[in-house]
Design an enzyme around this catalytic site. Structure first.
Site, PDB file in Angstrom:
ATOM      1  CD  GLU A 169      41.008  81.589   4.992  1.00  0.00           C
ATOM      2  OE1 GLU A 169      40.723  80.694   4.178  1.00  0.00           O
ATOM      3  OE2 GLU A 169      42.288  82.034   5.001  1.00  0.00           O
ATOM      4  CD  GLU A 276      46.793  83.342   8.400  1.00  0.00           C
ATOM      5  OE1 GLU A 276      46.956  83.548   7.318  1.00  0.00           O
ATOM      6  OE2 GLU A 276      45.949  82.682   9.119  1.00  0.00           O
TER       7      GLU A 276
HETATM    8  C1  XIL Z   1      49.129  79.245   3.529  1.00  0.00           C
HETATM    9  C2  XIL Z   1      50.595  78.648   3.583  1.00  0.00           C
HETATM   10  O1  XIL Z   1      51.293  79.989   3.871  1.00  0.00           O
HETATM   11  C3  XIL Z   1      51.062  78.144   2.444  1.00  0.00           C
HETATM   12  O2  XIL Z   1      52.513  77.610   2.640  1.00  0.00           O
HETATM   13  C4  XIL Z   1      50.103  77.095   1.932  1.00  0.00           C
HETATM   14  O3  XIL Z   1      50.503  76.519   0.810  1.00  0.00           O
HETATM   15  C5  XIL Z   1      48.592  77.567   1.929  1.00  0.00           C
HETATM   16  O4  XIL Z   1      48.405  78.106   3.072  1.00  0.00           O
HETATM   17  N1  XIL Z   1      45.212  81.959   5.434  1.00  0.00           N
HETATM   18  C6  XIL Z   1      45.494  81.051   6.220  1.00  0.00           C
HETATM   19  C7  XIL Z   1      46.842  80.441   6.442  1.00  0.00           C
HETATM   20  O5  XIL Z   1      44.717  80.989   7.292  1.00  0.00           O
HETATM   21  O6  XIL Z   1      47.028  78.962   6.709  1.00  0.00           O
HETATM   22  C8  XIL Z   1      47.354  80.302   4.735  1.00  0.00           C
HETATM   23  O7  XIL Z   1      48.878  79.873   4.943  1.00  0.00           O
HETATM   24  C9  XIL Z   1      47.293  81.625   4.372  1.00  0.00           C
HETATM   25  C10 XIL Z   1      46.021  82.159   4.098  1.00  0.00           C
END
Ligand code: XIL
Length: 371
Positions: A169, A276
């Site tokens: 990101e 994700e």
């Molecule tokens: C999220 C987790 O799922 C949560 O538990 C944490 O509080 C915040 O991060 N993009 C990503 C992930 O790359 O690492 C994130 O995961 C969600 C958004």
């Protein structure tokens, strides 16, 4: 006496037959019930396409572990490998949580993705600051810290983690800005991005190295990501893949937007993974992070309308994934079931996954495996 022996024998054969019948019915119905690892699951339907992963917390057990083993053949640590959790102090690493997930993957022959080595969120307090003066460290110091971190973490899981989200990101959402103005960027300019890939490659030359981001279907953001990746590839930086996070919703992306992203990134010679995946039942074009921060006005009910829109979106995105099976090497869901999703922020439940709160497959599941 003879009659009672015959009666017992009859009863016995009936019980045996009944049980055989029952277990054969159960295995045909496979995923109707939550259950053990020998029943057909997502990963089996997609065996000839790509691996199917899931983000998990440490110490998986019980029926959730069974569901994971039935349906998935790849794991990602939801938080345990991020810089804050795994490297809380400059001279101290905390391995227990990440180790427990990697051990589970090893014990059960699952692939393991590493997530994530460089990010602006969930960073430890010590990272950007000089402890004596409490001012920002220099570029040299920050890159040295990044190198130490990446080398140590990648080395520990060498041969066990096959792919890393090396950088997460770094591209800004707004159209006027190229790179996100994070402390990484403020201190090193864009150099930390290429450096992170170089350090990771040096530590494990066999690992497949990904750039990972969300809103990758937004044409403006996609263009910027493409530009950054192209520049690195031209400079021979070891980038091998791009991760489309896939924090989508019932309203986005469209089929065309999704296909365009896959085609555009694959045209760089990179492999594509959906890293994700979840489909929020609340609309709007947004990264998951923005959904999480929103005011919670909607009622926490999974309505028939949400169910219908969500299953249509899941059906479409998996049609596209199958169409691009040459380009796509993995699809990972972000969390196991609607029992817990990171999108359940601030008391509002979301229902973004393929399994419901009792771990049963939802209608959307059957759309995904029916091809
Ligand atoms: C999220 C987790 O799922 C949560 O538990 C944490 O509080 C915040 O991060 N993009 C990503 C992930 O790359 O690492 C994130 O995961 C969600 C958004």
């Amino acid at each position: 006496m003879r009659n009672s022996i015959i009666a017992s024998a009859c009863l016995l054969s009936f019980i045996v037959l009944f049980n055989q019948c029952k277990s054969s019915l159960e295995s045909q119905g496979s995923t109707q019930t939550t259950g053990t690892a020998n029943k057909k699951g997502l990963k089996d339907y997609y065996r000839n396409y790509f691996s199917i992963g899931v983000a998990v917390t440490p110490r998986l057990r019980g029926e959730e572990a069974a569901l994971v083993l039935q349906h998935f053949n790849s794991l990602t640590a939801e938080n345990a490998m991020k810089m804050g959790p795994i490297h809380p102090q400059e001279n101290r690493y905390f391995w227990n949580d990440a180790d427990s997930i990697v051990d589970f993957a090893q014990r059960h022959g699952l692939k393991m993705r590493g997530h994530t080595l460089t990010w602006h969120t969930q960073t430890p307090g010590w990272l950007f600051k000089d402890s004596a003066s409490n001012t920002n460290v220099s570029k040299e110091v920050l890159l040295k810290r990044l190198k130490d971190h990446i080398t140590t973490v990648v080395n520990r899981y060498k041969g066990k983690v096959y792919a890393w989200d090396v950088v997460n990101e770094v591209i800004a959402d707004d159209s006027a800005t190229y790179f996100r103005k994070s402390p990484w960027y403020q201190i090193t300019g864009e150099d930390f991005v290429a450096k992170a890939f170089e350090y990771a490659h040096e530590a494990d030359p066999k690992a497949i190295l990904f750039y990972n981001d969300y809103n990758t279907e937004n044409p403006v953001k996609r263009e910027k990501i493409y530009r950054m990746l192209k520049k690195m590839l031209d400079a021979k930086v070891p980038v091998h893949g791009v991760g489309l996070q896939g924090h989508w919703s019932v309203n986005n992306p469209t089929r065309e937007e999704l296909e365009n992203s896959i085609k555009m990134f694959a045209s760089l010679g990179l492999q594509v993974q959906i890293t994700e995946l979840d489909v929020s039942v609340y609309g709007g074009r947004q990264g998951g992070q923005i959904i999480q921060g929103q005011a919670q006005r909607e009622a926490a009910v999974f309505t028939p309308e949400m169910e219908q829109k969500q299953l249509e979106k899941y059906k479409m995105i998996f049609e596209v994934f199958r169409k691009y099976k040459k380009e796509i090497t993995g699809v990972t869901f972000w969390n196991i079931s609607d029992r817990y999703s990171w999108l359940d922020g601030r008391g509002r439940k979301n229902f973004p996954l393929l399994f419901d709160q009792t771990l049963k497959p939802k209608k959307a599941y059957w759309e995904v495996v029916n091809f």
